[in-house]
Scaffold this motif. Structure first.
Motif, short mmCIF file in Angstrom:
data_model
loop_
_atom_site.label_atom_id
_atom_site.label_comp_id
_atom_site.label_asym_id
_atom_site.label_seq_id
_atom_site.Cartn_x
_atom_site.Cartn_y
_atom_site.Cartn_z
N THR A 1 35.47 -22.85 53.32
CA THR A 1 36.22 -22.79 52.07
C THR A 1 35.83 -21.55 51.28
N LYS A 2 36.80 -20.95 50.59
CA LYS A 2 36.49 -19.81 49.73
C LYS A 2 36.72 -20.18 48.27
N ILE A 3 35.76 -19.79 47.45
CA ILE A 3 35.80 -20.02 46.01
C ILE A 3 35.74 -18.63 45.39
N GLN A 4 36.84 -18.15 44.90
CA GLN A 4 36.97 -16.71 44.67
C GLN A 4 37.77 -16.41 43.40
N GLY A 5 37.25 -15.45 42.61
CA GLY A 5 38.00 -14.93 41.48
C GLY A 5 38.21 -15.92 40.35
N ASN A 6 37.30 -16.88 40.21
CA ASN A 6 37.42 -17.88 39.14
C ASN A 6 36.63 -17.46 37.90
N ARG A 7 37.11 -17.91 36.77
CA ARG A 7 36.39 -17.73 35.51
C ARG A 7 36.07 -19.10 34.92
N LEU A 8 35.36 -19.90 35.70
CA LEU A 8 34.94 -21.22 35.23
C LEU A 8 33.65 -21.62 35.92
N LYS A 9 32.93 -22.53 35.28
CA LYS A 9 31.64 -23.00 35.77
C LYS A 9 31.83 -24.22 36.66
N PHE A 10 31.01 -24.30 37.72
CA PHE A 10 30.96 -25.49 38.57
C PHE A 10 29.59 -26.14 38.37
N LYS A 11 29.57 -27.33 37.83
CA LYS A 11 28.31 -28.01 37.54
C LYS A 11 28.17 -29.22 38.45
N TYR A 12 27.06 -29.27 39.18
CA TYR A 12 26.76 -30.38 40.09
C TYR A 12 25.56 -31.11 39.53
N GLU A 13 25.74 -32.35 39.14
CA GLU A 13 24.71 -33.10 38.43
C GLU A 13 24.47 -34.42 39.14
N PHE B 1 36.07 -30.62 50.62
CA PHE B 1 37.03 -29.52 50.68
C PHE B 1 36.82 -28.81 52.01
N LYS B 2 37.81 -28.84 52.89
CA LYS B 2 37.71 -28.24 54.21
C LYS B 2 38.89 -27.28 54.40
N ARG B 3 38.56 -26.05 54.75
CA ARG B 3 39.55 -24.99 54.91
C ARG B 3 40.42 -24.85 53.66
N CYS B 4 39.76 -24.86 52.51
CA CYS B 4 40.47 -24.79 51.24
C CYS B 4 40.24 -23.45 50.54
N GLU B 5 41.09 -23.18 49.59
CA GLU B 5 40.95 -22.03 48.70
C GLU B 5 40.92 -22.53 47.27
N ILE B 6 39.89 -22.16 46.53
CA ILE B 6 39.79 -22.47 45.10
C ILE B 6 39.67 -21.13 44.39
N SER C 1 36.36 -42.81 41.90
CA SER C 1 35.82 -43.75 42.88
C SER C 1 36.28 -43.36 44.27
N GLY C 2 35.67 -43.97 45.29
CA GLY C 2 36.11 -43.81 46.67
C GLY C 2 35.82 -42.44 47.26
N LYS C 3 36.56 -42.13 48.35
CA LYS C 3 36.44 -40.85 49.04
C LYS C 3 37.75 -40.09 48.91
N THR C 4 37.66 -38.83 48.54
CA THR C 4 38.85 -37.98 48.47
C THR C 4 38.60 -36.73 49.28
N GLY C 5 39.53 -36.41 50.18
CA GLY C 5 39.39 -35.23 51.01
C GLY C 5 40.56 -34.28 50.84
N PHE C 6 40.24 -32.99 50.67
CA PHE C 6 41.24 -31.94 50.62
C PHE C 6 41.07 -31.07 51.86
N THR C 7 42.11 -30.93 52.66
CA THR C 7 42.07 -30.13 53.88
C THR C 7 43.22 -29.13 53.87
N GLY C 8 42.91 -27.87 54.08
CA GLY C 8 43.96 -26.85 54.10
C GLY C 8 44.72 -26.78 52.79
N CYS C 9 44.04 -27.01 51.69
CA CYS C 9 44.69 -27.04 50.37
C CYS C 9 44.33 -25.81 49.56
N ARG C 10 45.16 -25.51 48.59
CA ARG C 10 44.91 -24.41 47.64
C ARG C 10 44.85 -24.98 46.23
#
Length: 299
Positions: free
Chosen positions: A212-224, A185-190, A159-168
């Motif tokens: 944000t950079k999303i790099q070198g992951n071995r998992l799926k991101f599903k947006y539904e 996600f702002k200025r984040c690394e995933i 619920s609600g709003k969650t913000g990640f800034t400058g997070c890894r």
């Protein structure tokens, strides 16, 4: 609104979080003390969800549970001082027995997990109008392969709003689940995460990525369902896709998707999908022909 101080290097009788000298030594104590709109200032160090009064050491089902609007700000030196998150690493970790392979305070990658790791790190339910934010905090070492308590890795946001800034978000087995909420996600690394028990799922959520950079992951991101906005995003070196499903509206501006071993964007059932000034190239599938965009219609 007050500032609550957290410093694992401080062990003092009568700690109340009102100053660095009286800082709580665990994040769990600070969250229990925090009230609506309070801000936690967290010194460098590694903080695990099984630490603190009433917690069971080594219990993989322990989580940081956030049920009110609060901000968590990392990057302060031990003992207090000028904040510099690039020099003072604040890490929330699932490495409960402290034996993961580390680099810069985080589990170097998902394969670097050793021994006992928490199934998840954050359960966030501040209510429909609640807001939770993290700034300068790393999240690592979550092992979401066993679906403990419904968690899928780093976060479960309901619920609600969650913000990640400058997070890894690095070195986890599973990133998480966000449902019926807003997440940014702002200025984040995933990076360097693998799949937990299930996908990383954003369901009926409004999701925003910026710088944000999303790099070198071995998992799926599903947006539904819901919406997705990605601006100035690097999606590179991943082995799984971003899938758009459930009639989601998506906007990509200044996206670079390259060097992935999969078609990076899989539009299975999108609503309105918009691309502007994007580079999508040099992607190759692990098996079968490669593709940069995979679109299909479903009944």
């Amino acid at each position: 609104r007050k500032v609550v101080h957290v410093d694992q290097s401080v062990e003092v009788a009568g700690a109340d979080g009102t100053s660095w000298a009286k800082a709580f030594s665990t994040v769990s104590e600070a969250l229990e003390d925090a009230e609506e709109d309070d801000v936690l200032h967290i010194a460098e160090g590694v903080y695990c969800p099984d630490e603190g009064p009433g917690r069971v050491e080594g219990d993989t089902s322990e989580r940081f549970r956030i049920e009110t609007s609060v901000s968590l700000v990392g990057g302060f030196p031990a003992g207090g001082g000028v904040r510099d998150p690039l020099s003072y690493f604040t890490t929330i970790s699932g490495d409960l027995d402290g034996d993961d392979v580390l680099a810069d305070g985080v589990t170097v990658n998902a394969e670097g997990q050793r021994g006992v790791n928490a199934g998840g790190l954050l359960v966030i339910e501040p209510g429909e109008d609640g807001e939770v934010s993290f700034d300068g905090v790393a999240f690592t070492g979550a092992d979401g392969r066993f679906f403990n308590g419904g968690d899928l890795g780093v976060f479960s946001i309901r619920s609600g709003k969650t913000g990640f800034t400058g997070c890894r978000i690095v070195g986890n087995k599973g990133v998480g689940l966000a449902q019926d909420c807003e997440v940014s996600f702002k200025r984040c690394e995933i990076s360097l995460n693998t799949e937990g028990l299930r996908l990383t799922i954003f369901s009926d959520a409004e999701v925003v990525y910026v710088n944000t950079k999303i790099q070198g992951n071995r998992l799926k991101f599903k947006y539904e369902g819901g919406s997705l906005s990605a601006t100035n995003v690097l999606y590179s070196g991943n082995t799984e896709w971003m899938r758009l499903n459930g009639g989601i509206d998506a906007t990509f501006v200044n996206l670079t998707a390259s060097g992935n071993r999969v078609n990076p964007i899989d539009i299975m059932e999108g609503g309105e999908v918009f691309f502007a000034n994007c580079i999508i190239w040099n992607n190759t599938a692990v098996t079968g022909p490669g593709a940069s965009l995979y679109t299909r219609s479903v009944e």
